[in-house]
Design a protein around this motif. Structure first.
Motif, PDB file in Angstrom:
ATOM      1  N   GLN A   1       0.812  -1.218   0.000  1.00 28.14           N
ATOM      2  CA  GLN A   1       0.000   0.000   0.000  1.00 28.14           C
ATOM      3  C   GLN A   1       0.845   1.268   0.000  1.00 28.14           C
ATOM      4  O   GLN A   1       0.310   2.369  -0.192  1.00 28.14           O
ATOM      5  N   PHE A   2       2.148   1.146   0.182  1.00 24.32           N
ATOM      6  CA  PHE A   2       3.020   2.324   0.219  1.00 24.32           C
ATOM      7  C   PHE A   2       3.531   2.724  -1.165  1.00 24.32           C
ATOM      8  O   PHE A   2       4.230   3.732  -1.296  1.00 24.32           O
ATOM      9  N   SER A   3       3.202   1.940  -2.189  1.00 26.04           N
ATOM     10  CA  SER A   3       3.483   2.338  -3.566  1.00 26.04           C
ATOM     11  C   SER A   3       2.279   3.070  -4.130  1.00 26.04           C
ATOM     12  O   SER A   3       1.134   2.626  -3.956  1.00 26.04           O
ATOM     13  N   TRP A   4       2.538   4.171  -4.821  1.00 23.98           N
ATOM     14  CA  TRP A   4       1.438   5.021  -5.273  1.00 23.98           C
ATOM     15  C   TRP A   4       0.438   4.276  -6.155  1.00 23.98           C
ATOM     16  O   TRP A   4      -0.758   4.554  -6.115  1.00 23.98           O
ATOM     17  N   ASP A   5       0.914   3.295  -6.937  1.00 29.06           N
ATOM     18  CA  ASP A   5       0.012   2.597  -7.846  1.00 29.06           C
ATOM     19  C   ASP A   5      -0.576   1.333  -7.231  1.00 29.06           C
ATOM     20  O   ASP A   5      -1.281   0.573  -7.914  1.00 29.06           O
ATOM     21  N   ALA A   6      -0.288   1.075  -5.948  1.00 30.25           N
ATOM     22  CA  ALA A   6      -0.866  -0.080  -5.255  1.00 30.25           C
ATOM     23  C   ALA A   6      -1.559   0.337  -3.971  1.00 30.25           C
ATOM     24  O   ALA A   6      -1.921  -0.516  -3.157  1.00 30.25           O
ATOM     25  N   ARG A   7      -1.768   1.634  -3.802  1.00 32.53           N
ATOM     26  CA  ARG A   7      -2.255   2.134  -2.516  1.00 32.53           C
ATOM     27  C   ARG A   7      -3.639   1.597  -2.173  1.00 32.53           C
ATOM     28  O   ARG A   7      -3.994   1.524  -0.988  1.00 32.53           O
ATOM     29  N   ASN A   8      -4.432   1.222  -3.191  1.00 28.99           N
ATOM     30  CA  ASN A   8      -5.783   0.735  -2.942  1.00 28.99           C
ATOM     31  C   ASN A   8      -5.887  -0.785  -2.907  1.00 28.99           C
ATOM     32  O   ASN A   8      -6.935  -1.321  -2.530  1.00 28.99           O
ATOM     33  N   VAL A   9      -4.830  -1.479  -3.306  1.00 28.32           N
ATOM     34  CA  VAL A   9      -4.892  -2.947  -3.392  1.00 28.32           C
ATOM     35  C   VAL A   9      -3.754  -3.621  -2.634  1.00 28.32           C
ATOM     36  O   VAL A   9      -3.859  -4.799  -2.263  1.00 28.32           O
ATOM     37  N   GLY A  10      -2.651  -2.917  -2.410  1.00 34.10           N
ATOM     38  CA  GLY A  10      -1.521  -3.500  -1.711  1.00 34.10           C
ATOM     39  C   GLY A  10      -1.770  -3.602  -0.215  1.00 34.10           C
ATOM     40  O   GLY A  10      -2.512  -2.799   0.355  1.00 34.10           O
TER      41      GLY A  10
ATOM     42  N   HIS B   1       7.620   1.996  -4.951  1.00 40.36           N
ATOM     43  CA  HIS B   1       7.955   2.874  -6.071  1.00 40.36           C
ATOM     44  C   HIS B   1       8.518   4.222  -5.598  1.00 40.36           C
ATOM     45  O   HIS B   1       7.932   4.892  -4.750  1.00 40.36           O
ATOM     46  N   VAL B   2       9.635   4.581  -6.183  1.00 37.25           N
ATOM     47  CA  VAL B   2      10.178   5.937  -6.081  1.00 37.25           C
ATOM     48  C   VAL B   2      10.313   6.430  -7.512  1.00 37.25           C
ATOM     49  O   VAL B   2      11.309   6.178  -8.191  1.00 37.25           O
ATOM     50  N   ASP B   3       9.278   7.076  -7.996  1.00 39.17           N
ATOM     51  CA  ASP B   3       9.212   7.552  -9.384  1.00 39.17           C
ATOM     52  C   ASP B   3       9.336   9.065  -9.385  1.00 39.17           C
ATOM     53  O   ASP B   3       8.357   9.783  -9.174  1.00 39.17           O
ATOM     54  N   LEU B   4      10.538   9.535  -9.631  1.00 42.21           N
ATOM     55  CA  LEU B   4      10.830  10.964  -9.592  1.00 42.21           C
ATOM     56  C   LEU B   4      10.678  11.636 -10.951  1.00 42.21           C
ATOM     57  O   LEU B   4      10.716  12.867 -11.035  1.00 42.21           O
ATOM     58  N   THR B   5      10.512  10.849 -11.994  1.00 47.54           N
ATOM     59  CA  THR B   5      10.381  11.386 -13.341  1.00 47.54           C
ATOM     60  C   THR B   5       8.915  11.650 -13.666  1.00 47.54           C
ATOM     61  O   THR B   5       8.124  10.701 -13.736  1.00 47.54           O
ATOM     62  N   PRO B   6       8.493  12.886 -13.861  1.00 49.75           N
ATOM     63  CA  PRO B   6       7.128  13.124 -14.340  1.00 49.75           C
ATOM     64  C   PRO B   6       6.962  12.520 -15.736  1.00 49.75           C
ATOM     65  O   PRO B   6       7.873  12.612 -16.572  1.00 49.75           O
ATOM     66  N   PHE B   7       5.813  11.905 -16.004  1.00 44.60           N
ATOM     67  CA  PHE B   7       5.638  11.240 -17.296  1.00 44.60           C
ATOM     68  C   PHE B   7       4.185  11.330 -17.747  1.00 44.60           C
ATOM     69  O   PHE B   7       3.279  11.584 -16.938  1.00 44.60           O
ATOM     70  N   ARG B   8       3.976  11.123 -19.030  1.00 45.98           N
ATOM     71  CA  ARG B   8       2.625  11.184 -19.581  1.00 45.98           C
ATOM     72  C   ARG B   8       1.748  10.115 -18.923  1.00 45.98           C
ATOM     73  O   ARG B   8       2.111   8.946 -18.864  1.00 45.98           O
TER      74      ARG B   8
ATOM     75  N   PRO C   1       6.667   7.232  -1.104  1.00 47.70           N
ATOM     76  CA  PRO C   1       6.057   6.505   0.010  1.00 47.70           C
ATOM     77  C   PRO C   1       6.169   7.287   1.317  1.00 47.70           C
ATOM     78  O   PRO C   1       7.093   8.089   1.496  1.00 47.70           O
ATOM     79  N   ASP C   2       5.241   7.036   2.213  1.00 51.08           N
ATOM     80  CA  ASP C   2       5.291   7.599   3.573  1.00 51.08           C
ATOM     81  C   ASP C   2       6.361   6.815   4.330  1.00 51.08           C
ATOM     82  O   ASP C   2       6.127   5.685   4.765  1.00 51.08           O
ATOM     83  N   ALA C   3       7.531   7.398   4.495  1.00 46.12           N
ATOM     84  CA  ALA C   3       8.684   6.672   5.034  1.00 46.12           C
ATOM     85  C   ALA C   3       8.446   6.181   6.451  1.00 46.12           C
ATOM     86  O   ALA C   3       8.804   5.049   6.801  1.00 46.12           O
TER      87      ALA C   3
ATOM     88  N   GLU D   1       7.327   1.513  10.095  1.00 50.10           N
ATOM     89  CA  GLU D   1       6.522   0.927  11.163  1.00 50.10           C
ATOM     90  C   GLU D   1       5.856  -0.371  10.705  1.00 50.10           C
ATOM     91  O   GLU D   1       5.795  -1.355  11.447  1.00 50.10           O
ATOM     92  N   SER D   2       5.361  -0.373   9.477  1.00 49.01           N
ATOM     93  CA  SER D   2       4.724  -1.572   8.944  1.00 49.01           C
ATOM     94  C   SER D   2       5.738  -2.699   8.776  1.00 49.01           C
ATOM     95  O   SER D   2       5.446  -3.862   9.081  1.00 49.01           O
ATOM     96  N   LEU D   3       6.933  -2.369   8.304  1.00 50.85           N
ATOM     97  CA  LEU D   3       7.989  -3.380   8.197  1.00 50.85           C
ATOM     98  C   LEU D   3       8.302  -3.996   9.559  1.00 50.85           C
ATOM     99  O   LEU D   3       8.422  -5.228   9.683  1.00 50.85           O
ATOM    100  N   ASP D   4       8.430  -3.156  10.564  1.00 45.67           N
ATOM    101  CA  ASP D   4       8.753  -3.652  11.907  1.00 45.67           C
ATOM    102  C   ASP D   4       7.670  -4.590  12.418  1.00 45.67           C
ATOM    103  O   ASP D   4       7.958  -5.636  13.028  1.00 45.67           O
ATOM    104  N   ARG D   5       6.409  -4.238  12.196  1.00 41.72           N
ATOM    105  CA  ARG D   5       5.315  -5.097  12.642  1.00 41.72           C
ATOM    106  C   ARG D   5       5.342  -6.448  11.930  1.00 41.72           C
ATOM    107  O   ARG D   5       5.131  -7.501  12.546  1.00 41.72           O
ATOM    108  N   CYS D   6       5.609  -6.408  10.639  1.00 43.31           N
ATOM    109  CA  CYS D   6       5.634  -7.661   9.869  1.00 43.31           C
ATOM    110  C   CYS D   6       6.809  -8.541  10.282  1.00 43.31           C
ATOM    111  O   CYS D   6       6.679  -9.766  10.375  1.00 43.31           O
ATOM    112  N   ARG D   7       7.948  -7.943  10.525  1.00 42.58           N
ATOM    113  CA  ARG D   7       9.104  -8.728  10.958  1.00 42.58           C
ATOM    114  C   ARG D   7       8.838  -9.386  12.307  1.00 42.58           C
ATOM    115  O   ARG D   7       9.271 -10.518  12.556  1.00 42.58           O
TER     116      ARG D   7
END
Length: 266
Positions: free
Chosen positions: A11-20, A42-49, A71-73, A78-84
């Motif tokens: 959910q921390f990737s912009w294109d998976a925020r609703n399904v991840g 995703h870290v997508d710094l390039t603006p694109f069409r 992503p919200d760092a 915090e989510s990584l820590d909980r999962c680990r």
């Protein structure tokens, strides 16, 4: 043994925020007996069409150009820590998938370290803006776009990342049947550039890597291989990894020393 899934989104990737869903993805990985997952958001710094992406991600689109949020760092950590803590038998890696890292060295230098950096080439310049291959195919012959893509891979090879993701990314939207032998020279050149920097190549199972490309990777000096489902929802984690591992083993790759490590040539 299944390979580790080194390319997963939550959910921390912009294109998976609703399904991840990071926790559910880990639970699915445990059920599949995967040794490790890496959440390469995703870290997508390039603006694109934006193209058709504007329909689902319109809040990130202005004048037809998509500018993806980071992503919200804090929430991610915090989510990584909980999962680990909840899944101690699963090696859970932090990570990021950086689009066009060779274009954003200064911006990337300020990001905190992660366990796995996946480098991706998602976009090419079309003369006025950056665009993904599926949009470029509407303007130019697909073969020309793919050759430009592979030339850009060579320019990207020395950027700061660990593994090059989905070398066959343009093939996902290929118009017709794809024959890698038509691009053997260009593919070998790109593979040689990556191998020369000791990068890993990713076997992305969203579209299984053609066996010929994997053989060329070995012949051009490639020694390390990672695997990635490119899952954007929990049900896709681990997809195709058994078949990918078998193909990799057939050309001499074996698991690394630790569960999360790339496979290496024996």
């Amino acid at each position: 043994m299944l390979p580790p899934d080194g390319h997963v989104h939550s959910q921390f990737s912009w294109d998976a925020r609703n399904v991840g869903a990071m926790r559910e993805t880990c639970a699915r990985a445990v059920a599949l007996d995967l040794p490790s997952v890496a959440f390469t958001e995703h870290v997508d710094l390039t603006p694109f069409r934006a193209g058709f992406l504007a329909q689902e991600h319109g809040e990130f689109v202005v004048d037809g150009i998509l500018r993806a949020p980071l992503p919200d760092a804090d929430a991610y950590r915090e989510s990584l820590d909980r999962c680990r803590a909840e899944f101690p038998g699963l090696v859970v890696l932090s990570g990021r998938e950086v689009g066009q890292p060779h274009l954003h060295a200064a911006e990337l230098a300020g990001l905190e370290p992660v366990d796995r950096v996946v480098g991706s080439l998602h976009c090419l310049w079309d003369g006025e803006a950056y665009a993904e291959p599926w949009l470029l195919f509407e303007q130019r012959p697909a073969a020309d776009v793919f050759r430009d893509y592979l030339a850009e891979v060579c320019r990207m090879a020395t950027a700061d990342f660990d593994t090059f993701a989905h070398l066959d990314y343009p093939v996902r939207s290929w118009p017709g049947e794809f024959d890698p032998t038509e691009f053997e020279e260009e593919l070998r050149t790109a593979l040689r550039a990556l191998a020369g920097t000791q990068r890993c190549l990713e076997f992305n199972t969203r579209l299984p890597l053609h066996p010929a490309v994997l053989r060329w990777w070995v012949q051009e000096g490639g020694r390390r291989l990672t695997f990635g489902s490119d899952a954007h929802h929990p049900g896709a984690v681990g997809h195709g990894l058994a078949e990918a591992g078998a193909l990799a083993a057939s050309v001499g790759f074996v698991p690394g020393r630790r569960p999360q490590d790339p496979w290496v040539r024996a």
